[in-house]
Scaffold this motif. Structure first.
Motif, short mmCIF file in Angstrom:
data_model
loop_
_atom_site.label_atom_id
_atom_site.label_comp_id
_atom_site.label_asym_id
_atom_site.label_seq_id
_atom_site.Cartn_x
_atom_site.Cartn_y
_atom_site.Cartn_z
N ALA A 227 0.85 -1.11 0.04
CA ALA A 227 -0.06 -0.07 0.06
C ALA A 227 0.95 1.27 -0.06
O ALA A 227 0.29 2.43 -0.28
N ASP A 248 6.30 -8.30 -0.28
CA ASP A 248 5.81 -7.03 -1.02
C ASP A 248 4.36 -7.44 -1.80
O ASP A 248 4.36 -8.21 -2.76
N ILE A 249 3.44 -6.75 -1.19
CA ILE A 249 2.05 -6.88 -2.27
C ILE A 249 1.67 -5.66 -2.78
O ILE A 249 1.81 -4.59 -2.01
N SER A 253 -6.72 0.62 -5.73
CA SER A 253 -8.24 0.44 -5.80
C SER A 253 -8.82 0.69 -7.40
O SER A 253 -9.75 -0.06 -7.55
N ASP A 317 2.74 4.58 -11.13
CA ASP A 317 3.71 3.76 -10.75
C ASP A 317 4.68 3.21 -11.45
O ASP A 317 4.48 2.71 -12.76
N LYS A 438 -0.91 4.29 5.47
CA LYS A 438 0.22 4.88 4.54
C LYS A 438 1.29 5.97 5.25
O LYS A 438 0.27 6.56 5.82
#
Ligand code: DLL
Length: 447
Positions: A227, A248-249, A253, A317, A438
């Motif tokens: 996140a 790590d995920i 959304s 990203d 976050k």
């Protein structure tokens, strides 16, 4: 609950889940066939049901029937966060609201949030990818998972919840916050895995130590962290201090929530659940597709979403598609760790700076803790960048000379990494605000 995509298999009720039967192991050629069929379908659905998408395709003179191969994806228009804002709240829905069984929202930096929707089938897909994500981390029936992602409009809580439950694990829906209770739960309930942001886990480690709880002595063995961006130095800090394995995920959304991609125990990139999310890497400036291995902006297309299909969504990203197979045997492609976003670049006195560069440089210096903040100010038209970083209690109570030495090493490390002199402030332990979700790393006071 266990639908959503090709078969996955469990032993008889309550038994172990077998990831080998999932599309994670499909031969590449079969995966491409599946992706093409699903792409044709989703493009047709979006064209028929989402006016914005239809107008854009019509303007290009492109019809869904023209979509014949994966290469045609490049001919489709991008979708951006601005499109979601402009059509707030329901303008990009491809299902009537009565077929939408859940809404989530992600807070933007300005004004209204963006709203995302799920049909029953969308939730089943989400659950199935989260099951595969947990399984990739070696979790299964019999694990006790503490879910400390926030429950609510944020996708982290419920996304991880249904995945863990459907896997057959025991879920503790503790949500974020109430740190002392988190530690009590972790210890008393025999938790074997935890889901939260990496920054919150660091806070938990610190508080556990204060309460005299040694995480190394608990059954906890895995953390599913995401996140927010985090670095390899952060992973080392977590793993060394807690003795757990940190995974790590990744997710967002707009695409589904957590469960777009996850690391396996090889930790050499994040496997994308590409039977549901089609990845491309493009040049953030020109939008042109980049070849495998090159770094650029991740663009994702949902292949099975009903309520809100996203075609070529610009995630902002920055990552790359990892070349070569993974020793774990999964055949789905991998993305590299997401260290930065195209919109989190700070320009200071003409130099481009990413917060992740600062984190990596700070954490490479012994004595600095992974609690830091970057403060930007402007004086007489000149930008100033300050890194406030906490130091260990021993260093902080040490002689002035030791503090000066550390200060100097941090300034040098930052200058070397950024090519810019950064003002460094050594902060007392626990003086920088902790986040439960976050972390907010950058405070921009230039306006
Ligand atoms: O953060 C979904 C999520 C929940 C992912 C729990 C993982 C775990 P959003 O609030 O919409 O959704 O924020 C999405 O967060 O575009 C990235 O910039 C960032 N992000 C998410 N995961 C990672 C990660 C959730 N593993 C935005 N590494 C994304 C770096 C991440 N950045």
């Amino acid at each position: 609950m266990r639908g959503g995509g090709p078969a996955v298999s469990w032993d008889p009720p309550g038994g172990a889940f077998h990831p080998a039967s999932t599309p994670d192991y499909l031969p590449a050629a079969r995966m491409r066939e599946l992706q093409l069929a699903r792409l044709q379908n989703v493009v047709g659905r979006a064209y028929a049901r989402v006016p914005l998408f239809r107008e854009r395709l019509d303007a290009r003179g492109f019809q869904p029937a023209d979509f014949r191969g994966l290469g045609d994806l490049e001919r489709l228009p991008f979708t951006t966060k601005a499109d979601l804002r402009d059509t707030y709240p329901f303008g990009l829905f491809a299902s009537p609201i009565e077929d939408v069984v859940r809404l989530h929202a992600s807070s933007g930096t300005t004004g209204k949030p963006i709203v995302v929707a799920y049909t029953r089938a969308d939730l089943d897909v989400w659950t199935s990818v989260m099951v595969r994500a947990f399984a990739a981390c070696g979790l299964n029936h019999g694990d006790i998972i503490q879910n400390a992602y926030g429950y609510g409009l944020f996708t982290g809580g419920l996304g991880a919840h249904y995945g863990a439950e459907s896997l057959g694990a025991t879920v503790i829906p503790v949500s974020g916050g109430n740190t002392d209770r988190q530690i009590m739960v972790m210890k008393d309930f025999g938790v074997t895995a935890i889901c939260c942001t990496p920054s919150y886990f660091i806070h938990l480690m610190e508080r556990a130590a204060e309460l005299g709880v040694n995480i190394r002595e608990l059954p906890l063995r895995a953390g599913i962290f995401g996140a927010e961006p985090w670095t390899e130095s952060m992973r080392r800090h977590i793993e060394t201090d807690s003795g757990i394995q940190a995974f790590d995920i990744y997710g967002l959304s707009e695409i589904i929530g957590p469960g777009v991609a996850i690391e396996c125990p090889c930790h050499n990139g994040l496997h994308i659940f590409e039977d549901h999310f089609y990845p491309e890497i493009v040049d953030p400036e020109s939008g042109r597709a980049l070849p495998e291995g090159e770094e650029g902006e991740l663009v994702l297309t949902t292949l099975s979403k009903q309520a809100m299909p996203m075609i070529r969504y610009r995630t902002r990203d920055i990552t790359s598609l990892a070349p070569g197979p993974c020793p774990c045997g999964r055949t789905v492609r991998r993305i590299g760790r997401i260290g930065r976003r195209s919109d989190d670049m700070i320009i200071v006195r003409g130099v481009n700076v990413f917060p992740s560069q600062i984190e990596a440089a700070l954490l490479a210096v012994e004595g600095a803790l992974p609690h830091y903040q970057i403060v930007l100010t402007r004086q007489k038209g000149l930008d100033n960048i300050e890194a406030q970083v906490e130091v260990t209690a021993e260093v902080f109570s040490d002689k002035v000379r030791a503090l000066e030495g550390l200060h100097g090493r941090l300034c040098d490390a930052l200058e070397q990494a950024l090519g810019l002199r950064v003002e460094v402030t050594l902060a007392a332990p626990r003086s920088i605000q902790r986040s439960e979700g976050k972390a907010k790393r950058v405070i921009d006071r230039r306006q």
